[in-house]
Scaffold this motif. Structure first.
Motif, PDB file in Angstrom:
ATOM      1  N   LEU A  25       0.818  -1.207   0.000  1.00  0.00           N
ATOM      2  CA  LEU A  25       0.000   0.000   0.000  1.00  0.00           C
ATOM      3  C   LEU A  25       0.856   1.264   0.000  1.00  0.00           C
ATOM      4  CD1 LEU A  25      -2.777  -1.007   2.560  1.00  0.00           C
ATOM      5  CD2 LEU A  25      -3.083  -0.631   0.106  1.00  0.00           C
ATOM      6  N   VAL A  26       1.937   1.232   0.777  1.00  0.00           N
ATOM      7  CA  VAL A  26       2.839   2.384   0.824  1.00  0.00           C
ATOM      8  C   VAL A  26       3.460   2.635  -0.550  1.00  0.00           C
ATOM      9  CG1 VAL A  26       5.051   3.186   1.741  1.00  0.00           C
ATOM     10  CG2 VAL A  26       3.322   2.252   3.287  1.00  0.00           C
ATOM     11  N   ASP A  27       3.961   1.583  -1.172  1.00  0.00           N
ATOM     12  CA  ASP A  27       4.593   1.743  -2.480  1.00  0.00           C
ATOM     13  C   ASP A  27       3.591   2.258  -3.511  1.00  0.00           C
ATOM     14  OD1 ASP A  27       6.623   1.565  -4.450  1.00  0.00           O
ATOM     15  OD2 ASP A  27       5.933  -0.438  -5.028  1.00  0.00           O
ATOM     16  N   ASP A  28       2.422   1.657  -3.548  1.00  0.00           N
ATOM     17  CA  ASP A  28       1.406   2.096  -4.511  1.00  0.00           C
ATOM     18  C   ASP A  28       0.983   3.536  -4.246  1.00  0.00           C
ATOM     19  OD1 ASP A  28       1.481  -0.358  -5.692  1.00  0.00           O
ATOM     20  OD2 ASP A  28      -0.412  -1.075  -4.853  1.00  0.00           O
ATOM     21  N   GLY A  29       0.713   3.859  -2.972  1.00  0.00           N
ATOM     22  CA  GLY A  29       0.212   5.191  -2.640  1.00  0.00           C
ATOM     23  C   GLY A  29       1.224   6.291  -2.902  1.00  0.00           C
ATOM     24  N   LEU A  30       2.500   6.028  -2.609  1.00  0.00           N
ATOM     25  CA  LEU A  30       3.511   7.058  -2.801  1.00  0.00           C
ATOM     26  C   LEU A  30       3.903   7.196  -4.267  1.00  0.00           C
ATOM     27  CD1 LEU A  30       5.715   6.570   0.383  1.00  0.00           C
ATOM     28  CD2 LEU A  30       3.843   8.183  -0.021  1.00  0.00           C
ATOM     29  N   ARG A  31       3.674   6.169  -5.056  1.00  0.00           N
ATOM     30  CA  ARG A  31       3.886   6.306  -6.496  1.00  0.00           C
ATOM     31  C   ARG A  31       2.792   7.170  -7.123  1.00  0.00           C
ATOM     32  NH1 ARG A  31       5.836   0.639  -9.229  1.00  0.00           N
ATOM     33  NH2 ARG A  31       6.564   2.091 -10.816  1.00  0.00           N
ATOM     34  N   ARG A  32       1.575   7.063  -6.620  1.00  0.00           N
ATOM     35  CA  ARG A  32       0.455   7.811  -7.207  1.00  0.00           C
ATOM     36  C   ARG A  32       0.463   9.274  -6.790  1.00  0.00           C
ATOM     37  NH1 ARG A  32      -2.459   3.171  -5.757  1.00  0.00           N
ATOM     38  NH2 ARG A  32      -3.236   4.217  -3.888  1.00  0.00           N
ATOM     39  N   ALA A  33       0.531   9.520  -5.478  1.00  0.00           N
ATOM     40  CA  ALA A  33       0.277  10.883  -4.994  1.00  0.00           C
ATOM     41  C   ALA A  33       1.338  11.424  -4.053  1.00  0.00           C
ATOM     42  CB  ALA A  33      -1.082  10.933  -4.294  1.00  0.00           C
ATOM     43  N   GLY A  34       2.196  10.557  -3.514  1.00  0.00           N
ATOM     44  CA  GLY A  34       3.158  11.031  -2.526  1.00  0.00           C
ATOM     45  C   GLY A  34       2.544  11.296  -1.168  1.00  0.00           C
ATOM     46  N   PHE A  35       1.290  10.847  -0.966  1.00  0.00           N
ATOM     47  CA  PHE A  35       0.556  11.067   0.279  1.00  0.00           C
ATOM     48  C   PHE A  35       0.020   9.750   0.818  1.00  0.00           C
ATOM     49  CE2 PHE A  35       0.595  15.527  -0.624  1.00  0.00           C
ATOM     50  CZ  PHE A  35       0.293  16.172   0.580  1.00  0.00           C
ATOM     51  N   LEU A  36      -0.109   9.697   2.148  1.00  0.00           N
ATOM     52  CA  LEU A  36      -0.745   8.589   2.843  1.00  0.00           C
ATOM     53  C   LEU A  36      -1.587   9.141   3.982  1.00  0.00           C
ATOM     54  CD1 LEU A  36       2.394   6.303   3.357  1.00  0.00           C
ATOM     55  CD2 LEU A  36       0.626   5.940   1.612  1.00  0.00           C
ATOM     56  N   LEU A  37      -2.623   8.409   4.364  1.00  0.00           N
ATOM     57  CA  LEU A  37      -3.270   8.587   5.656  1.00  0.00           C
ATOM     58  C   LEU A  37      -2.769   7.473   6.559  1.00  0.00           C
ATOM     59  CD1 LEU A  37      -6.996   9.484   4.819  1.00  0.00           C
ATOM     60  CD2 LEU A  37      -5.197  11.006   5.635  1.00  0.00           C
ATOM     61  N   VAL A  38      -2.297   7.829   7.733  1.00  0.00           N
ATOM     62  CA  VAL A  38      -1.666   6.862   8.634  1.00  0.00           C
ATOM     63  C   VAL A  38      -2.479   6.754   9.913  1.00  0.00           C
ATOM     64  CG1 VAL A  38       0.391   6.324   9.976  1.00  0.00           C
ATOM     65  CG2 VAL A  38       0.611   7.269   7.668  1.00  0.00           C
ATOM     66  N   THR A  39      -2.977   5.555  10.174  1.00  0.00           N
ATOM     67  CA  THR A  39      -3.684   5.266  11.413  1.00  0.00           C
ATOM     68  C   THR A  39      -2.819   4.347  12.272  1.00  0.00           C
ATOM     69  OG1 THR A  39      -4.827   3.369  10.429  1.00  0.00           O
ATOM     70  CG2 THR A  39      -5.928   5.504  10.283  1.00  0.00           C
ATOM     71  N   GLY A  40      -3.283   4.069  13.486  1.00  0.00           N
ATOM     72  CA  GLY A  40      -2.525   3.201  14.376  1.00  0.00           C
ATOM     73  C   GLY A  40      -1.234   3.823  14.866  1.00  0.00           C
ATOM     74  N   HIS A  41      -1.155   5.145  14.864  1.00  0.00           N
ATOM     75  CA  HIS A  41       0.077   5.844  15.237  1.00  0.00           C
ATOM     76  C   HIS A  41       0.259   5.963  16.743  1.00  0.00           C
ATOM     77  CE1 HIS A  41      -2.802   9.092  15.789  1.00  0.00           C
ATOM     78  NE2 HIS A  41      -3.163   8.950  14.516  1.00  0.00           N
ATOM     79  N   GLY A  42      -0.791   5.753  17.518  1.00  0.00           N
ATOM     80  CA  GLY A  42      -0.660   5.724  18.961  1.00  0.00           C
ATOM     81  C   GLY A  42      -0.641   7.059  19.668  1.00  0.00           C
ATOM     82  N   ILE A  43      -0.981   8.149  18.969  1.00  0.00           N
ATOM     83  CA  ILE A  43      -0.977   9.476  19.585  1.00  0.00           C
ATOM     84  C   ILE A  43      -2.387   9.801  20.075  1.00  0.00           C
ATOM     85  CG2 ILE A  43      -0.566  11.940  19.202  1.00  0.00           C
ATOM     86  CD1 ILE A  43       1.471  11.106  17.063  1.00  0.00           C
ATOM     87  N   ASN A  44      -2.506  10.049  21.363  1.00  0.00           N
ATOM     88  CA  ASN A  44      -3.787  10.404  21.948  1.00  0.00           C
ATOM     89  C   ASN A  44      -4.251  11.733  21.361  1.00  0.00           C
ATOM     90  OD1 ASN A  44      -5.905  11.318  23.635  1.00  0.00           O
ATOM     91  ND2 ASN A  44      -5.080  10.219  25.396  1.00  0.00           N
ATOM     92  N   PRO A  45      -5.445  11.794  20.755  1.00  0.00           N
ATOM     93  CA  PRO A  45      -5.897  13.043  20.124  1.00  0.00           C
ATOM     94  C   PRO A  45      -6.034  14.208  21.099  1.00  0.00           C
ATOM     95  CG  PRO A  45      -7.687  11.433  20.236  1.00  0.00           C
ATOM     96  CD  PRO A  45      -6.434  10.703  20.601  1.00  0.00           C
ATOM     97  N   GLU A  46      -6.061  13.929  22.387  1.00  0.00           N
ATOM     98  CA  GLU A  46      -6.158  15.007  23.370  1.00  0.00           C
ATOM     99  C   GLU A  46      -4.906  15.881  23.351  1.00  0.00           C
ATOM    100  OE1 GLU A  46      -6.404  15.550  28.231  1.00  0.00           O
ATOM    101  OE2 GLU A  46      -7.195  13.720  27.318  1.00  0.00           O
ATOM    102  N   LEU A  47      -3.743  15.277  23.030  1.00  0.00           N
ATOM    103  CA  LEU A  47      -2.494  16.043  23.036  1.00  0.00           C
ATOM    104  C   LEU A  47      -2.482  17.128  21.962  1.00  0.00           C
ATOM    105  CD1 LEU A  47       0.341  16.623  24.064  1.00  0.00           C
ATOM    106  CD2 LEU A  47       1.179  14.720  22.650  1.00  0.00           C
TER     107      LEU A  47
END
Length: 319
Positions: A25-47
């Motif tokens: 997915l990373v290879d395909d996505g960065l070849r098309r647009a150079g952008f990704l949406l990244v989930t599972g990053h572990g950052i509490n949205p409150e911060l």
């Protein structure tokens, strides 16, 4: 927007077939647009929400107070007021100044080389009027550093390279970070012809991590297939794009994500947005040797020095 892939870092950490799928997915996505949406990053949205709250207090201070914290040029720590930057110039497009103001920060790991340190490792400037901002943002920056290390490792593995192929070039990274304030139309007045909150450009380094708010005058991403489109928004995801240095390292297999932020819309004159942006760059002296075919698209590219490349790009956008 199908051209921007969503990747879940929890699947990457799981290993095996799940991690292989993330790499695809990373290879395909960065070849098309150079952008990704990244989930599972572990950052509490409150911060980031608390960072924004503190930053809003700063940006609402009188101009003469903010001027005490003024930066001398884009890329250096401090407050960069309206009218001092036009990102479109980095790609040779003459545009009116960007409709934003910025509170910027740099890495705090000086090398001892005076010329290097005064460009990339200046002391950060913290407004005394908002004492809570420093503690909150320094915690946020620790998360950004860890996440960047994981993303660079993922990018290397996705192209079949050794896991530390990129992180080995970033032992003393020239990261910078901006809190961007996009004032409402009621403050800025009407946009000039060709004016944006941020003009069209690509970023300059390896990866950019963006925590943003949705808005009518928000982020747009460019692809050859679709032209300009609104970037998708997922409140659980961070928006990640790669910059020129990483795209060059891949021999232009991946594209540096071209993007812009629309001017304040007439339909939403009170819209005010704040974005938290972390720009990761390699060590100043890092020698970037592009990959060869069959991974690369453009073969036999000359090596570049990361600090020299980044300095030229930043100078181009200063007004």
């Amino acid at each position: 927007m199908a051209t921007i892939a969503t990747v879940d870092l929890r699947q990457w950490r799981a290993g095996g077939a799940a991690a292989d799928e993330v790499c695809r997915l990373v290879d395909d996505g960065l070849r098309r647009a150079g952008f990704l949406l990244v989930t599972g990053h572990g950052i509490n949205p409150e911060l980031p929400a608390r960072v924004r709250q503190a930053a809003r207090y700063f940006f609402r201070l009188p101009g003469e107070v903010k001027q005490q914290y003024a930066s001398t040029q884009p890329g250096l720590p401090g407050w960069l007021g309206p009218g001092l930057e036009a990102n479109g110039y980095s790609e040779g497009t003459a545009t009116p100044p960007d409709m934003k103001e910025t509170l910027g920060f740099q890495a705090q790991t000086p090398t001892g080389d005076h010329d290097v340190d005064r460009r990339w490792f200046n002391p950060n400037i913290w407004p005394v009027e908002i004492p809570e901002l420093r503690g909150l943002y320094e915690i946020y920056l620790v998360y950004m550093e860890r996440l960047t290390h994981e993303l660079l490792t993922l990018c290397a593995v996705a192209l079949g390279q050794r896991p530390d192929a990129l992180t080995a070039l970033a032992h003393n990274a020239m990261w910078s970070s901006n809190i961007n304030h996009y004032p409402p139309l009621t403050v800025t007045g009407p946009a000039q012809a060709g004016q944006f909150r941020i003009g069209p450009h690509t970023d300059f380094g390896t990866v950019t991590i963006l925590d943003r708010e949705p808005g009518a005058g928000g982020l747009q991403v460019y692809t050859d297939e679709a032209g300009w489109e609104d970037a998708p928004f997922d409140p659980t995801a961070l928006t990640v794009n790669i910059g020129d240095i990483l795209a060059y390292w891949t021999g232009h297999r991946w594209r540096s994500g071209r993007h812009r932020v629309l001017a304040p819309p007439v339909s939403a004159p009170d819209e005010e947005l704040i974005s938290l942006i972390y720009f990761h760059d390699l060590s100043p002296e890092a020698r970037v040797v592009p990959l060869a075919k069959p991974v690369a698209v453009s073969d036999r590219l000359e090596p570049v020095v990361a600090g020299e490349y980044l300095a030229a790009k930043i100078d181009a956008i200063s007004l």
